[in-house]
Structures are given as structure tokens and as C-alpha cells.
Design a protein around this motif. Structure first.
Motif, PDB file in Angstrom:
ATOM      1  N   TYR A 199       0.832  -1.210   0.000  1.00 48.73           N
ATOM      2  CA  TYR A 199       0.000   0.000   0.000  1.00 48.73           C
ATOM      3  C   TYR A 199       0.865   1.257   0.000  1.00 48.73           C
ATOM      4  O   TYR A 199       1.812   1.370   0.776  1.00 48.73           O
ATOM      5  N   VAL A 251      -3.969   6.578  -1.083  1.00 52.06           N
ATOM      6  CA  VAL A 251      -5.278   6.627  -1.746  1.00 52.06           C
ATOM      7  C   VAL A 251      -5.549   8.037  -2.243  1.00 52.06           C
ATOM      8  O   VAL A 251      -4.987   9.011  -1.740  1.00 52.06           O
ATOM      9  N   SER A 279     -12.896  -1.226   2.115  1.00 54.93           N
ATOM     10  CA  SER A 279     -12.767   0.185   2.489  1.00 54.93           C
ATOM     11  C   SER A 279     -12.039   1.006   1.434  1.00 54.93           C
ATOM     12  O   SER A 279     -12.099   2.235   1.456  1.00 54.93           O
ATOM     13  N   GLY A 293      -4.085  -3.124   6.568  1.00 52.18           N
ATOM     14  CA  GLY A 293      -4.963  -2.882   7.709  1.00 52.18           C
ATOM     15  C   GLY A 293      -5.511  -1.472   7.863  1.00 52.18           C
ATOM     16  O   GLY A 293      -6.043  -1.148   8.919  1.00 52.18           O
ATOM     17  N   THR A 294      -5.378  -0.626   6.826  1.00 56.29           N
ATOM     18  CA  THR A 294      -5.972   0.712   6.941  1.00 56.29           C
ATOM     19  C   THR A 294      -6.848   1.044   5.736  1.00 56.29           C
ATOM     20  O   THR A 294      -6.710   0.445   4.670  1.00 56.29           O
ATOM     21  N   THR A 295      -7.710   2.026   5.940  1.00 56.99           N
ATOM     22  CA  THR A 295      -8.589   2.519   4.882  1.00 56.99           C
ATOM     23  C   THR A 295      -7.887   3.568   4.027  1.00 56.99           C
ATOM     24  O   THR A 295      -8.145   3.672   2.822  1.00 56.99           O
ATOM     25  N   ASP A 296      -7.015   4.329   4.651  1.00 56.99           N
ATOM     26  CA  ASP A 296      -6.449   5.508   3.985  1.00 56.99           C
ATOM     27  C   ASP A 296      -4.988   5.746   4.367  1.00 56.99           C
ATOM     28  O   ASP A 296      -4.461   6.827   4.147  1.00 56.99           O
ATOM     29  N   GLY A 297      -4.357   4.727   4.928  1.00 54.34           N
ATOM     30  CA  GLY A 297      -2.960   4.884   5.332  1.00 54.34           C
ATOM     31  C   GLY A 297      -2.801   5.360   6.758  1.00 54.34           C
ATOM     32  O   GLY A 297      -1.711   5.288   7.328  1.00 54.34           O
ATOM     33  N   ASN A 353      -8.832  -0.103   9.132  1.00 51.45           N
ATOM     34  CA  ASN A 353     -10.111  -0.661   8.698  1.00 51.45           C
ATOM     35  C   ASN A 353     -10.466  -1.792   9.688  1.00 51.45           C
ATOM     36  O   ASN A 353      -9.764  -1.980  10.680  1.00 51.45           O
TER      37      ASN A 353
END
Lengths: 363, 363
Positions: A120, A123, A195, B330-334, B338
Motif C-alpha cells: 500500500y 489513496v 474500504s 490494515g488501513t482505509t487511507d494509510g 479498517n
């Protein structure tokens, strides 16, 4: 966006080392995404950001056509030596449903390969329902980076431009995935309620296995119609996953499953077809009507698939057991997996699928 | 809502057994939530649905006051023999951010106890930003059910009415949790980006341990101000968790941590205070400025806590290692976990917290 961008640059001046700052330019150069490589398409035709050019399949239901305009599972493959990446993009004016984030619905999701693994990176967060601009990531090390940028899950992508620092490179890369494994299914395949776009389960399967799991999720409308069976049959693929139980009534499942499998089999005689039962509906924990319906859907699907298996050695069934774990916390709304539910699906599906695919030298 | 409700009743007539249908009444009886038991409040005063009546703490920052009006972590405890449950509720007109679902932001989340365990039963999905009506669950078995209904995480709840079938019982129940463990922290404690209110990590800790983990998350504003330290000190509690690293600059952490701990310690001489480092920011996977900042925040916090521990045997530190797992998903947006990230936090925090709490006979 511009204002927040300039603020972030000012903030960085106080926190970054001079080594990092030396690489920063304050201007963007934008490139049309259509000059890069788009991966994840089920069918190649006009309409660059649609999963399927449905003009080639006039008989399928209108709603299915509309859902196939959503860019679920599509991703751009490119490399850059830029230390920052930005996007300007437009989608339709459709708003996120109450069980999804706007990032998943109409945002973008960037991964960069490091140490052989997709990781990642950032976003793009939409501020409006149509056109937006966002800095995905900045302050990166220089040097070439292999990127994968997932497009919106539940909206039509109308245009997309990638911004890099002035003077930086930006080049198309080959599709990083091998083989073509289609997943035909409901909203769960489509991506609700991941998400962010990269967390839909076909996308996670692709990154974790290196295979191309192609998203044919059509939210609420995976009903195995004969016309849709014909469309799927015409698509290029090495394997097919059927995760289409949730949207059909128990009776439709009995009536339509055999036709779907036989239609596909007629053109793909030895291709693995992997049927997956519906995940349990957590909304049926106490609502007995929902529990009864899902049990009937799965029982009917199981019966149809097992009957077909008598004469079809390349048809497989993965049952619902354990797909969502055992603590009942794996959904957003009782129907759609959250990222925890998708992770649990992945833990069961990934080894089960790999075992089957290896038999066909799909490795 | 009414239309969809009637449609659902008609659909049920075709799918449900007569045994189930016999229990269904077609009319609702609504009760004001204020007649039931509200659990999860940090402070009891006016403003029923606020976590703290901030009129009692005039010196704290205005933004913190506003955030404490959000009903994060509040839940209604009641029992009913109704076979259906519905809600009518109003919140402020605030819209969900792009990294949250509307269900988490301004919806409700119902759990029912079965076999000694809280189990997901249904959510209330908002259709508008202010007042809504929704059927949480229907077609349940008759008999008494012990319910816990979580309120919106990121909005002020202005009114709430619970609907049961006409003639059914609805009664307040005692708080199902024991002890009072406050968690002071950032948006992550507040609940971003859980997909529904019951999945915020303090709520999950409560259900899984039976302890009352009380949500003092103040999104973006857990900055350890002296006035906030005084406020926390005045609250009734048996233990305190400090998950407040993410919102303070490294310098603020150095300047403010000792004062926060010492202020609380002055009134609670032998109470466990458990400091938790910030989760890694996945947005710092490639953005070196973010990675540097979080490393500096955690290093400064670690240093302050370890210094204080020399003279404070009741101060504990839980490090960030493994809090979000190791796959960067494990995150929605860094920044915000989530549901997968929250689950991983839970797997580490739950045993670590229980080990500490047991030393104080908080069991």
C-alpha cells in the motif's frame, strides 16, 4: 486540493531532511491514463474504463450493462521515478451508498512493488462526486518504482490523469499478472464493502497469487441469465469462479445453474470452473427468514453443482464453511464483508483455488 | 422507509413458515431511548447523548468540546420480546467523511446476546444526513432478548426512539459491562475507519472482555492539553489507556506527556495507566516524511513514558509492534485502521490489557 498541496509542501520543509527536499519539484506534469497499461479488463473494446464493452453483448440486461461500466478491478500499471504522484479524475455523479466509503466507491488506491511484494502506498480521496484532484503520495525516494493504481469500485471512471514531478519519468509497464481467472458474482465480488478499491477480494487474490483475478461482480444482479451466460462464455479466460449465489432466489438457482455451467462448458471443455457457495448472511443471525433463504440458496446450488459434477470432472465446489470466520464481525451491514470478512475469505479461498489451478498448470 | 417496510412484510409472506408469521404484528410502538439505559458515558450530566457534559469543563478547547458531543461508544442496553426492532433517530446534519461509511458515521448497530456472547443482529442505515427511520431486524424468534444498540460514531445523536411490535415488551437493562476503563485518544479510538459503530476498537474490547472500555477519542485533537488532562482526571475510572500519540507533534509529546500522566496520577495514585504507542502509519510506507514523523512521535513517547516509569510502578507501555499486522492491508487511507486493522489491534491489545488489569483485580 491545490491549497492543501501547497500547505503540505510548506509543512514538509520543516520536517524533511535536505536530502529528500533536494528531489522535490513544485510542478506537476500530467499524463492521460490511456497512454499507460490498463489491467483487469474482462473484454477489450471501446470504452477504455469499462470492464466490458457491452455494445458487443446487446442482449444482456440493462442493469448488468450499467454495472459493467463501473471500473471495479481495473488498475493502471506504470513505472515512474517521480518522488510524488498525483491524480486528476472524473467519475459519474453517483454517490457512495451508506455501506461504503467514498474512497472505495469513487476513489483510487495506489500500490508500489517493494521486495517482490505489492505494498500500500496511498489513496486518492474524493471531495466531490464527479471531478477531483489528489496527491496520492509524496516524499518518496528517487529511483524507479513499479506502480499499480486501482480505479473506483462502484462508479464509472470517465477520465484519469496521472501527475508526476516535472522532469520525472512515467511509462507504461506490462500487466504484472499472469493467466486470466474470471470471477462472476454479486456485490461481494464487485467490492462491497471493502474500504478502498485494492481491498476487494479479487484484487487481493491477484496481488497475493500473481494470477489475474478479473472482477465480473455486478452488484445485486448476478442472476445467471442465459444472455449473461453467453457473454461470459465469449470472454477470454483460463478459469472461471462462480460466486453468484447471493443474488438469485433459491428457485432461480435450481433453474439457472446448470444452464450457466453447460453454456460455459460448451466452449471451454476442460477449463476449471469453480463454484463458491454464498457466505453466510450475518443479517440472518436473528432474522430467520434471511437465514432460511441463504440456506435454501446454498442447498440448491450445492445440489445443482454436485449433479453436474457427475459428468463434469472440471467443475469444483467450495463450500461456505468458515468463509467469514466465526465471530460474526466480518460484515459492514450483515450482507457485505468488511475488510476483516474479505481477509477471512482470502485465507480460505487462496489455498483452495491454488490447489485446483495447479492441476491445470495454471501457476 | 415505510414503503420498504411494507414490501419486506409482503416478501416474508412468501418465504416464512407460518410459525414465524404468527408472531408478526404490522404496527410499531416507539419508546424514547431516554427511558432505557445508556452505557458508555464518560461523565454524567446534562445532554443525554453526549459522552461528556462539557459545561462542567469550560476550559477545554472548543474543538474537543464539539467532538465530545459525538455519541462514539455510547450504546443502549435493553431487553425486548419483540420479533422486530426498528429505530427513528436524528443526528446533526454533518456528512460522513470520505474514509468512513455513513453507517459508521451516523448509523446504529445492534447486538443481541446469545449463548453468553454478543452477536451482530443488524444495522440502521441512514438515507439522509439528519432524521431517519430503519428496521434493524425482523423475523426473530419470540422470547426475551438482551440487546445492545450502538449509537453513531462520528455525529451528535439528537434523538432516538426504539420501535417494537405492538404489544411487545421493551425494558431498560443494567449496564452489561463492569469496571470503567477510559481510552483517551485520536480518531482511531473515536472509531475511524470501523465500518459500523460496534466495530470501533473500544466497543470490540468491551464485548470481548466484559470490561467497560469508554471511548474518549477526539478525532485529530488528542493533544494532551493541560485542561484536557484536568478533565480526564476528574472522570470516574478504574484504569486509563492513553492512545493519544497520533495527533501530537513530536515536540508536543515531549512537552506534554509527563504533565498528562502526573496530573492524572495526582488524583489516582495507584490506578493502572497504560500508554500505547501509535500504530505505524501505512501512508509512511513510501512517504518518508510521514514515516519520520511517526518514528519521532513514538520515540519521544517511549522516552517520556520510560522516564516516568522510574518513579511510577503503575504506568505501563504497549509498543506499536504488530498492532496492524505485517501485510500493510490494515488501513482505509494509510492512517485509520479498517476492520482488519482493528481486529489485529484487538488481538494484541486484549491479552496485554487483561494481563495488566488482572494485577489490579480488575477482572
Amino acid at each position: 486540493m491545490r491549497i492543501s498541496y501547497w500547505i503540505s509542501i510548506v509543512v514538509c520543509k520543516f520536517t524533511l531532511t535536505s536530502e529528500v527536499l533536494a528531489q522535490e519539484s513544485t510542478f506537476w506534469k500530467y499524463t492521460d491514463a490511456r497512454e499507460l497499461t490498463l489491467v483487469g479488463k474482462a473484454h477489450f473494446g471501446d470504452h477504455y474504463f469499462h470492464r466490458i464493452d457491452t455494445a458487443a453483448f446487446p442482449a444482456i440486461p440493462q442493469t448488468v450493462k450499467r454495472l459493467l461500466t463501473h471500473s471495479a478491478g481495473l488498475a493502471l500499471s506504470f513505472s515512474t521515478n517521480s518522488t510524488r504522484l498525483s491524480v486528476k479524475w472524473c467519475t459519474s455523479d453517483r454517490k457512495a451508498g451508506n455501506n461504503m466509503t467514498a474512497i472505495a466507491h469513487e476513489g483510487l488506491d495506489l500500490y508500489i512493488k517493494r521486495d517482490g511484494r505489492w505494498q500500500y502506498a496511498g489513496v486518492a480521496r474524493p471531495a466531490t462526486n464527479e471531478c477531483n484532484e489528489f496527491t496520492l503520495v509524496q516524499n518518496m525516494a528517487s529511483g524507479d518504482k513499479e506502480c499499480l493504481l486501482y480505479l473506483p469500485l462502484y462508479d464509472e471512471t470517465i477520465s484519469l490523469h496521472i501527475g508526476v514531478t516535472e522532469g520525472a519519468t512515467l511509462a507504461a509497464r506490462p500487466d504484472p499478472f499472469r493467466n486470466r481467472i474470471l470471477i462472476y458474482g454479486s456485490s461481494i465480488v464487485h467490492g462491497a464493502s471493502a474500504s478502498r478499491p485494492g481491498l476487494a477480494y479479487p484484487a487481493r487474490l491477484s496481488r497475493e497469487t500473481g494470477h489475474h483475478f478479473i472482477n465480473l461482480g455486478v452488484s445485486g444482479n448476478a442472476k445467471m441469465e442465459a444472455t449473461v451466460a453467453e457473454m461470459i462464455t465469449a470472454l477470454p479466460m483460463d478459469a472461471l469462479i462462480l460466486d453468484c449465489v447471493p443474488n438469485s432466489s433459491p428457485q432461480q438457482i435450481t433453474e439457472r445453474t446448470a444452464n450457466l455451467v453447460k453454456t460455459i462448458r460448451s466452449k471451454h471443455p476442460k477449463m476449471p470452473i469453480i463454484a463458491v457457495q454464498s457466505i453466510v448472511r450475518e443479517s440472518g443471525n436473528f432474522d430467520r427468514a434471511i437465514a432460511e433463504r441463504v440456506a435454501a440458496q446454498n442447498a440448491n446450488f450445492d445440489k445443482e453443482i454436485r449433479l453436474l459434477q457427475h459428468s463434469d470432472p472440471h467443475l469444483y465446489l467450495i463450500t461456505a464453511d468458515g468463509l467469514l470466520g466465526d465471530d460474526n464481525e466480518g460484515t459492514t451491514d450483515g450482507t457485505h464483508p468488511n475488510d476483516l470478512g474479505f481477509d477471512r475469505m482470502l485465507q480460505k479461498l487462496k489455498p483452495a483455488l491454488q490447489t485446483i489451478l495447479r492441476k491445470y498448470a495454471i501457476e
